[in-house]
Design a protein around this motif. Structure first.
Motif, mmCIF file in Angstrom:
data_model
loop_
_atom_site.group_PDB
_atom_site.id
_atom_site.type_symbol
_atom_site.label_atom_id
_atom_site.label_comp_id
_atom_site.label_asym_id
_atom_site.label_seq_id
_atom_site.Cartn_x
_atom_site.Cartn_y
_atom_site.Cartn_z
ATOM 1 N N GLU A 128 22.038 46.203 50.936
ATOM 2 C CA GLU A 128 21.727 44.774 50.855
ATOM 3 C C GLU A 128 21.009 44.540 49.534
ATOM 4 O OE1 GLU A 128 18.210 43.158 52.002
ATOM 5 O OE2 GLU A 128 17.630 44.874 50.767
ATOM 6 N N GLY A 129 20.765 43.298 49.196
ATOM 7 C CA GLY A 129 20.282 43.015 47.860
ATOM 8 C C GLY A 129 18.790 42.771 47.692
ATOM 9 N N THR A 130 18.146 42.319 48.747
ATOM 10 C CA THR A 130 16.766 41.860 48.583
ATOM 11 C C THR A 130 15.809 42.965 48.125
ATOM 12 O OG1 THR A 130 17.133 40.165 50.240
ATOM 13 C CG2 THR A 130 14.839 40.719 49.753
ATOM 14 N N ALA A 131 15.929 44.147 48.730
ATOM 15 C CA ALA A 131 15.006 45.230 48.372
ATOM 16 C C ALA A 131 15.089 45.553 46.883
ATOM 17 C CB ALA A 131 15.303 46.475 49.209
ATOM 18 N N SER A 132 16.300 45.600 46.354
ATOM 19 C CA SER A 132 16.468 45.904 44.931
ATOM 20 C C SER A 132 15.868 44.811 44.052
ATOM 21 C CB SER A 132 17.953 46.039 44.591
ATOM 22 O OG SER A 132 18.551 47.059 45.343
ATOM 23 N N VAL A 133 16.110 43.573 44.430
ATOM 24 C CA VAL A 133 15.604 42.463 43.619
ATOM 25 C C VAL A 133 14.075 42.472 43.620
ATOM 26 C CG1 VAL A 133 15.433 39.948 43.454
ATOM 27 C CG2 VAL A 133 17.648 41.019 43.917
ATOM 28 N N VAL A 134 13.497 42.698 44.771
ATOM 29 C CA VAL A 134 12.039 42.731 44.847
ATOM 30 C C VAL A 134 11.498 43.921 44.042
ATOM 31 C CG1 VAL A 134 10.070 43.065 46.397
ATOM 32 C CG2 VAL A 134 11.893 41.469 47.015
ATOM 33 N N ARG A 135 12.150 45.050 44.148
ATOM 34 C CA ARG A 135 11.744 46.212 43.360
ATOM 35 C C ARG A 135 11.770 45.889 41.869
ATOM 36 N NH1 ARG A 135 15.802 48.548 41.198
ATOM 37 N NH2 ARG A 135 14.675 48.139 39.305
ATOM 38 N N ASP B 17 13.664 44.098 58.997
ATOM 39 C CA ASP B 17 12.258 44.029 59.390
ATOM 40 C C ASP B 17 11.414 43.070 58.572
ATOM 41 O OD1 ASP B 17 12.558 45.729 61.440
ATOM 42 O OD2 ASP B 17 11.491 47.425 60.540
ATOM 43 N N TYR B 18 11.853 42.784 57.336
ATOM 44 C CA TYR B 18 10.936 42.085 56.456
ATOM 45 C C TYR B 18 10.794 40.589 56.696
ATOM 46 C CZ TYR B 18 15.296 41.805 53.609
ATOM 47 O OH TYR B 18 16.578 41.625 53.152
ATOM 48 N N TYR B 19 11.572 40.045 57.602
ATOM 49 C CA TYR B 19 11.540 38.594 57.754
ATOM 50 C C TYR B 19 10.315 38.086 58.522
ATOM 51 C CZ TYR B 19 16.285 38.179 55.998
ATOM 52 O OH TYR B 19 17.394 38.203 55.208
ATOM 53 N N ASN B 20 9.856 36.912 58.140
ATOM 54 C CA ASN B 20 8.855 36.169 58.912
ATOM 55 C C ASN B 20 9.029 34.677 58.602
ATOM 56 O OD1 ASN B 20 7.556 35.918 56.329
ATOM 57 N ND2 ASN B 20 6.616 37.928 56.710
ATOM 58 N N HIS B 21 8.336 33.870 59.345
ATOM 59 C CA HIS B 21 8.499 32.409 59.216
ATOM 60 C C HIS B 21 9.981 32.023 59.327
ATOM 61 C CE1 HIS B 21 4.383 31.208 58.634
ATOM 62 N NE2 HIS B 21 4.212 32.180 57.749
ATOM 63 N N THR B 22 10.471 31.304 58.326
ATOM 64 C CA THR B 22 11.808 30.734 58.420
ATOM 65 C C THR B 22 12.917 31.805 58.459
ATOM 66 O OG1 THR B 22 10.937 28.999 56.991
ATOM 67 C CG2 THR B 22 13.313 28.984 57.392
ATOM 68 N N ALA B 23 13.788 31.690 59.447
ATOM 69 C CA ALA B 23 14.986 32.523 59.492
ATOM 70 C C ALA B 23 16.160 31.594 59.738
ATOM 71 C CB ALA B 23 14.890 33.555 60.606
ATOM 72 N N PHE B 24 17.286 31.872 59.089
ATOM 73 C CA PHE B 24 18.440 31.006 59.336
ATOM 74 C C PHE B 24 19.752 31.764 59.187
ATOM 75 C CE2 PHE B 24 20.226 30.242 55.080
ATOM 76 C CZ PHE B 24 19.200 30.674 54.254
ATOM 77 N N GLU B 25 20.759 31.213 59.806
ATOM 78 C CA GLU B 25 22.110 31.744 59.683
ATOM 79 C C GLU B 25 23.059 30.577 59.550
ATOM 80 O OE1 GLU B 25 23.625 34.396 62.691
ATOM 81 O OE2 GLU B 25 21.985 35.829 62.347
ATOM 82 N N LEU C 235 6.731 41.372 51.693
ATOM 83 C CA LEU C 235 7.618 42.430 51.200
ATOM 84 C C LEU C 235 7.229 42.884 49.789
ATOM 85 C CD1 LEU C 235 10.079 44.231 51.585
ATOM 86 C CD2 LEU C 235 11.522 42.372 50.742
ATOM 87 N N VAL C 236 6.904 41.933 48.954
ATOM 88 C CA VAL C 236 6.546 42.288 47.574
ATOM 89 C C VAL C 236 5.338 43.236 47.581
ATOM 90 C CG1 VAL C 236 5.786 41.407 45.334
ATOM 91 C CG2 VAL C 236 7.471 40.125 46.669
ATOM 92 N N GLU C 237 4.364 42.920 48.415
ATOM 93 C CA GLU C 237 3.200 43.808 48.533
ATOM 94 C C GLU C 237 3.592 45.180 49.064
ATOM 95 O OE1 GLU C 237 0.751 40.810 50.691
ATOM 96 O OE2 GLU C 237 -0.858 42.200 50.106
ATOM 97 N N GLY D 8 8.047 35.154 49.465
ATOM 98 C CA GLY D 8 9.435 35.127 48.996
ATOM 99 C C GLY D 8 10.373 34.619 50.076
ATOM 100 N N ILE D 9 11.485 34.108 49.629
ATOM 101 C CA ILE D 9 12.536 33.691 50.578
ATOM 102 C C ILE D 9 13.881 33.845 49.891
ATOM 103 C CG2 ILE D 9 12.277 31.262 49.888
ATOM 104 C CD1 ILE D 9 13.203 30.618 52.852
ATOM 105 N N GLY D 10 14.898 34.144 50.674
ATOM 106 C CA GLY D 10 16.217 34.278 50.086
ATOM 107 C C GLY D 10 17.293 34.245 51.152
ATOM 108 N N PHE D 11 18.517 34.344 50.690
ATOM 109 C CA PHE D 11 19.623 34.440 51.632
ATOM 110 C C PHE D 11 20.771 35.160 50.948
ATOM 111 C CE2 PHE D 11 23.595 32.009 51.129
ATOM 112 C CZ PHE D 11 23.388 31.481 49.871
ATOM 113 N N ALA D 12 21.707 35.638 51.733
ATOM 114 C CA ALA D 12 22.881 36.280 51.169
ATOM 115 C C ALA D 12 24.108 35.897 51.978
ATOM 116 C CB ALA D 12 22.725 37.796 51.171
ATOM 117 N N LEU D 13 25.219 35.781 51.288
ATOM 118 C CA LEU D 13 26.474 35.495 51.973
ATOM 119 C C LEU D 13 27.509 36.529 51.576
ATOM 120 C CD1 LEU D 13 28.850 34.201 49.938
ATOM 121 C CD2 LEU D 13 27.304 32.251 49.993
ATOM 122 N N SER D 14 28.478 36.696 52.445
ATOM 123 C CA SER D 14 29.568 37.623 52.172
ATOM 124 C C SER D 14 30.741 36.843 51.594
ATOM 125 C CB SER D 14 29.962 38.320 53.468
ATOM 126 O OG SER D 14 31.346 38.545 53.512
#
Length: 426
Positions: free
Chosen positions: A81-88, A261-269, A292-294, A303-309
RNA sequence: GCGAUCGUGGCGAAGUGGUUAACGCACCGGAUUGUGGUUCCGGCACGCGUGGGUUCAAGUCCCACCGGUCGCCCCA
């Protein structure tokens, strides 16, 4: 020797790649309007990044990662997935120090998960995603959702369903978790095997279970929404108000739980409700990940984000019968007769191409008639006929394939003539 | 990881143990010499996912493996 593409991968061929390019261009344009900039991170990372970032207990980390050891004895993993890399990358490159915050990024690229392939689920698949780092304003949650919805809508999708929920902050989540455990504990023996494990590891996921969805305890299970503390509740309300004001329709699903695991507050699909879409209906998913950044060694940054296929997006377009407005016409095709003319056509083709005109010609020594057939098949707008007579007079016979009309054009005029008609006509 | 189903030429698709593996589309060539999308004629699988086995004989039966599809799990 097995010469097939590995299981769960696919070749994207001409005819299809044009659609991908169109979709990519659409989302890049969208990101430009929303002021998100592209980031490109490596396709593999240290395994630990995903274990820490995505979460050790998740299915992705436990059984779906392509992990290997390189020659330097490092454990590396193809990104799932992409978020971990972007945050890193955000942390490593200290993007938090840039003057313009929040940091708004988008990415496009292949992800890898070892799963049983089926329609809409590949071992290598392409995600488009965005991440907004450095803002805890509910308006940016709405911005992320609105970008996702706009992309789908501008491509023509109609049967969309936006589902949102709040997972609350860590305090709310802990309280909710404890409540869930004490709620399901008395029914433990009646639940399916998976859920018995979930009860300890991640009780939130029990709500997601399809096998146990009819169990009476599900109905009465404590909802996360009831356990949101005031701050979380206000945050969620603010997000919804923004969506309302933007005119974006949504439904709240208190059982919406995200798998990372990293999600909190707003979640959407975002799901497709198109007919014949099969078992997989989720087009994209996202949410907020304060903390997550910490976790990955950076300063406290929301942070917040989303990904689509992209694969599923194209499936949805197909399911709704939407044709993308692709240009499948060729500007010019050279038809040459005889050796001298063929040779001259090579030269002229190059001249035209240098002048910015799209041209192709025959390279299979085909007969005159067959060359015309080729031109027709390539949807050529103009055919440039060159034979002995034309060579003699230094002209090209330009045929408009749409009207059937022909015009003689001198060699020196050819570029300007074609530029003229191509600009004017279609 | 579990369950179901399928695998014949570039594509679609007949074939249900026995002469040269139908047919359609696509493709290539031709129908008096330089103009396409129509029509007609001709050509086009030494091979039936791969490897074993049964049989006088297998695309057709059996086993294994590989792969596709659908569902479960999970997710994008």
């Amino acid at each position: 020797m097995n010469m097939k593409a590995p299981r769960g991968t696919q070749d994207l061929l001409p005819g299809t790649t044009e659609k991908w390019q169109y979709v990519e261009a659409k989302f890049k344009d969208l990101c430009n309007r929303f002021n998100y900039s592209e980031i490109r991170t490596p396709i593999f990372e240290h395994t630990e990044l995903f274990q820490r970032g995505v979460g050790d207990t998740t299915d992705i980390v436990q059984k779906e990662m392509y992990t290997f050891t390189d020659r330097g004895d490092r454990s590396l993993t193809l990104r799932p997935e992409g978020t971990a890399s972007v945050v890193r990358a955000f942390v490593e490159n200290k993007l938090f120090g840039l003057p313009s915050q929040p940091t708004k990024l988008f990415y496009f690229g292949p992800m890898f998960r070892y799963e049983r392939p089926q329609q809409g689920r590949m071992r290598q698949f392409v995600q488009f995603g965005i991440e907004a780092l450095g803002s805890a304003d509910p308006a940016i949650d709405a911005e992320v959702i609105s970008l996702a919805m706009s992309g789908y809508q501008e491509l023509g999708l109609r049967s969309l369903k936006l589902v949102i929920n709040s997972l609350g902050d860590s305090e709310s989540r802990t309280n909710h978790r404890n409540a869930l455990i004490s709620h399901f504990e008395p029914h433990k023996e009646e639940l399916c095997g998976d859920c018995q494990l979930r009860l300890e590891k991640n009780p939130l996921r029990i709500l997601d279970c399809k096998k146990d969805s009819n169990h009476p305890a599900m109905e009465t299970a404590p909802s996360i929404l009831e356990y949101l503390n005031d701050e979380s509740k206000l945050y969620f309300e603010a997000v919804k108000i923004h969506l309302d004001q933007m005119g974006i329709a949504y439904v709240v699903d208190k059982n919406l739980v995200r798998g990372l695991d990293y999600y909190n507050h707003t979640a959407f699909e975002i799901m497709s409700e198109a007919e014949g879409f099969g078992a997989i209906t989720t087009l994209s998913g996202g949410g907020r990940y304060n903390g997550l950044v910490e976790d990955l060694g950076g300063p406290e940054t929301p942070g917040i984000g989303f990904a689509l296929s992209v694969e599923r997006l194209l499936m949805a377009l197909e399911a709704e019968g939407i044709e993308l407005p692709l240009n499948n016409k060729l500007d010019c095709y050279f038809v040459a007769l005889g050796e001298k003319a063929s040779s001259e056509a090579v030269r002229l083709t190059y001249e035209l191409r240098k002048a910015g005109i799209q041209v192709d010609k025959d390279y299979q020594d085909k007969k005159f008639k067959a060359q015309f057939k080729s031109a027709d098949r390539l949807n050529a707008k103009y055919v440039l006929v060159l034979g002995d007579d034309e060579i003699e007079n230094k002209i090209v016979n330009v045929k408009d394939m749409n009207s059937g009309e022909q015009e003689e054009v001198a060699f020196e005029q050819l570029v300007s003539y074609l530029q003229e008609v191509l600009r004017g006509g279609k």
